[in-house]
Design a protein around this motif. Structure first.
Motif, mmCIF file in Angstrom:
data_model
loop_
_atom_site.group_PDB
_atom_site.id
_atom_site.type_symbol
_atom_site.label_atom_id
_atom_site.label_comp_id
_atom_site.label_asym_id
_atom_site.label_seq_id
_atom_site.Cartn_x
_atom_site.Cartn_y
_atom_site.Cartn_z
ATOM 1 N N ILE A 53 -7.708 12.537 -11.266
ATOM 2 C CA ILE A 53 -9.099 12.702 -11.699
ATOM 3 C C ILE A 53 -9.730 13.957 -11.103
ATOM 4 C CG2 ILE A 53 -9.466 10.272 -12.229
ATOM 5 C CD1 ILE A 53 -10.861 9.952 -9.532
ATOM 6 N N ALA A 54 -9.086 14.576 -10.135
ATOM 7 C CA ALA A 54 -9.494 15.845 -9.532
ATOM 8 C C ALA A 54 -8.254 16.385 -8.837
ATOM 9 C CB ALA A 54 -10.643 15.627 -8.548
ATOM 10 N N PRO A 55 -8.292 17.647 -8.371
ATOM 11 C CA PRO A 55 -7.068 18.206 -7.786
ATOM 12 C C PRO A 55 -6.379 17.338 -6.725
ATOM 13 C CG PRO A 55 -8.650 19.937 -8.097
ATOM 14 C CD PRO A 55 -9.342 18.649 -8.460
ATOM 15 N N LYS A 56 -7.125 16.682 -5.855
ATOM 16 C CA LYS A 56 -6.472 15.831 -4.855
ATOM 17 C C LYS A 56 -7.078 14.431 -4.845
ATOM 18 C CE LYS A 56 -6.424 19.036 -1.410
ATOM 19 N NZ LYS A 56 -6.187 19.458 -0.036
ATOM 20 N N ARG A 57 -7.507 13.949 -6.010
ATOM 21 C CA ARG A 57 -8.040 12.591 -6.138
ATOM 22 C C ARG A 57 -7.287 11.886 -7.253
ATOM 23 N NH1 ARG A 57 -14.396 13.904 -5.368
ATOM 24 N NH2 ARG A 57 -14.220 14.327 -3.151
ATOM 25 N N PHE A 58 -6.838 10.682 -6.944
ATOM 26 C CA PHE A 58 -5.996 9.949 -7.878
ATOM 27 C C PHE A 58 -6.450 8.501 -8.006
ATOM 28 C CE2 PHE A 58 -3.507 13.205 -5.758
ATOM 29 C CZ PHE A 58 -2.972 13.902 -6.827
ATOM 30 N N VAL A 59 -6.191 7.923 -9.171
ATOM 31 C CA VAL A 59 -6.353 6.491 -9.402
ATOM 32 C C VAL A 59 -4.939 5.958 -9.554
ATOM 33 C CG1 VAL A 59 -7.253 4.698 -10.927
ATOM 34 C CG2 VAL A 59 -8.553 6.811 -10.589
ATOM 35 N N LYS A 60 -4.609 4.923 -8.770
ATOM 36 C CA LYS A 60 -3.264 4.352 -8.812
ATOM 37 C C LYS A 60 -3.349 2.839 -8.926
ATOM 38 C CE LYS A 60 -1.146 7.870 -5.901
ATOM 39 N NZ LYS A 60 0.266 8.149 -5.964
ATOM 40 N N ILE A 61 -2.354 2.265 -9.567
ATOM 41 C CA ILE A 61 -2.201 0.807 -9.563
ATOM 42 C C ILE A 61 -1.105 0.518 -8.558
ATOM 43 C CG2 ILE A 61 -1.563 -1.233 -10.882
ATOM 44 C CD1 ILE A 61 -2.610 0.224 -13.382
ATOM 45 N N ARG A 62 -1.459 -0.270 -7.531
ATOM 46 C CA ARG A 62 -0.515 -0.543 -6.441
ATOM 47 C C ARG A 62 -0.341 -2.038 -6.234
ATOM 48 N NH1 ARG A 62 -1.898 3.848 -1.769
ATOM 49 N NH2 ARG A 62 -0.569 5.363 -2.771
ATOM 50 N N LYS A 63 0.821 -2.383 -5.735
ATOM 51 C CA LYS A 63 1.089 -3.779 -5.340
ATOM 52 C C LYS A 63 1.187 -3.806 -3.819
ATOM 53 C CE LYS A 63 2.845 -5.667 -9.433
ATOM 54 N NZ LYS A 63 2.304 -6.854 -9.934
ATOM 55 N N PHE A 64 0.545 -4.811 -3.213
ATOM 56 C CA PHE A 64 0.598 -4.981 -1.765
ATOM 57 C C PHE A 64 0.603 -6.470 -1.472
ATOM 58 C CE2 PHE A 64 -1.519 -5.311 2.421
ATOM 59 C CZ PHE A 64 -0.610 -4.577 3.157
ATOM 60 N N LYS A 65 1.617 -6.906 -0.775
ATOM 61 C CA LYS A 65 1.778 -8.330 -0.428
ATOM 62 C C LYS A 65 1.645 -9.220 -1.660
ATOM 63 C CE LYS A 65 0.508 -7.986 4.401
ATOM 64 N NZ LYS A 65 -0.272 -8.549 5.498
ATOM 65 N N GLY A 66 2.258 -8.788 -2.757
ATOM 66 C CA GLY A 66 2.294 -9.589 -3.967
ATOM 67 C C GLY A 66 1.030 -9.549 -4.812
ATOM 68 N N LYS A 67 0.014 -8.788 -4.396
ATOM 69 C CA LYS A 67 -1.223 -8.681 -5.167
ATOM 70 C C LYS A 67 -1.346 -7.276 -5.731
ATOM 71 C CE LYS A 67 -3.845 -12.233 -2.848
ATOM 72 N NZ LYS A 67 -5.135 -12.615 -2.299
ATOM 73 N N THR A 68 -2.030 -7.167 -6.867
ATOM 74 C CA THR A 68 -2.215 -5.888 -7.532
ATOM 75 C C THR A 68 -3.600 -5.340 -7.208
ATOM 76 O OG1 THR A 68 -0.772 -6.614 -9.325
ATOM 77 C CG2 THR A 68 -2.187 -4.725 -9.772
ATOM 78 N N TYR A 69 -3.655 -4.035 -6.911
ATOM 79 C CA TYR A 69 -4.903 -3.360 -6.570
ATOM 80 C C TYR A 69 -5.033 -2.072 -7.377
ATOM 81 C CZ TYR A 69 -4.942 -6.403 -2.496
ATOM 82 O OH TYR A 69 -4.941 -7.500 -1.678
ATOM 83 N N VAL A 70 -6.281 -1.668 -7.626
ATOM 84 C CA VAL A 70 -6.568 -0.354 -8.186
ATOM 85 C C VAL A 70 -7.080 0.475 -7.015
ATOM 86 C CG1 VAL A 70 -7.978 0.975 -9.800
ATOM 87 C CG2 VAL A 70 -7.109 -1.274 -10.464
ATOM 88 N N ASP A 71 -6.405 1.593 -6.753
ATOM 89 C CA ASP A 71 -6.716 2.428 -5.602
ATOM 90 C C ASP A 71 -7.237 3.768 -6.099
ATOM 91 O OD1 ASP A 71 -6.461 2.673 -2.635
ATOM 92 O OD2 ASP A 71 -5.176 4.361 -3.180
ATOM 93 N N ILE A 72 -8.453 4.115 -5.707
ATOM 94 C CA ILE A 72 -9.053 5.409 -6.044
ATOM 95 C C ILE A 72 -9.195 6.129 -4.718
ATOM 96 C CG2 ILE A 72 -11.008 6.596 -7.091
ATOM 97 C CD1 ILE A 72 -11.606 3.910 -8.563
ATOM 98 N N ARG A 73 -8.470 7.237 -4.554
ATOM 99 C CA ARG A 73 -8.368 7.820 -3.222
ATOM 100 C C ARG A 73 -8.241 9.335 -3.259
ATOM 101 N NH1 ARG A 73 -8.361 5.277 1.032
ATOM 102 N NH2 ARG A 73 -8.086 3.368 -0.132
ATOM 103 N N GLU A 74 -8.756 9.963 -2.210
ATOM 104 C CA GLU A 74 -8.590 11.393 -2.002
ATOM 105 C C GLU A 74 -7.383 11.591 -1.093
ATOM 106 O OE1 GLU A 74 -12.024 14.262 -1.556
ATOM 107 O OE2 GLU A 74 -11.404 14.002 0.524
#
Length: 119
Positions: A61-82
């Protein structure tokens, strides 16, 4: 009676409580797009189509900003991070970001039209 401290206290400012990622006193490196982004001709100017990076669906979404779908401990998360570049030039996730559970993501997506309307 306690000794007076030789250190003086300074007032806490907004910058003291910032969640801006790692502190480094070195010179600021100019970031450059990844080899994949360069190959596609994408400099991070806008949202891109989905790419799978390390098994995670990822949108830039920007040069060093991403939206990712991640799994952690069996749960799904949407991660928006720089992200930031380490000493070797590799992108690493920073502190600036949010990871939402599916319930939080659903609530967020439901209020997006109202947020857009008020902008």
């Amino acid at each position: 009676m306690p000794k007076a401290s030789s250190k003086t206290k300074r007032p806490i400012s907004d910058s003291d409580t910032s969640d801006s990622g790692p502190d480094d006193a070195g010179p600021v490196k100019k970031s450059r797009p990844s080899a994949k982004a360069e190959a596609k001709g994408d400099s991070g100017g806008g949202a891109t189509s989905c790419e799978v990076v390390n098994g995670e669906p990822t949108w830039t979404i920007a040069p060093k900003r991403f939206v990712k779908i991640r799994k952690f401990k069996g749960k799904t998360y949407v991660d928006i991070r720089e992200y930031w570049n380490d000493d070797k030039g590799d992108l690493k996730p920073g502190k600036k970001g949010i990871s939402m559970s599916m319930e939080q993501w659903d609530m967020f997506t439901q209020i997006i039209p109202e947020i857009s309307k008020r902008l």
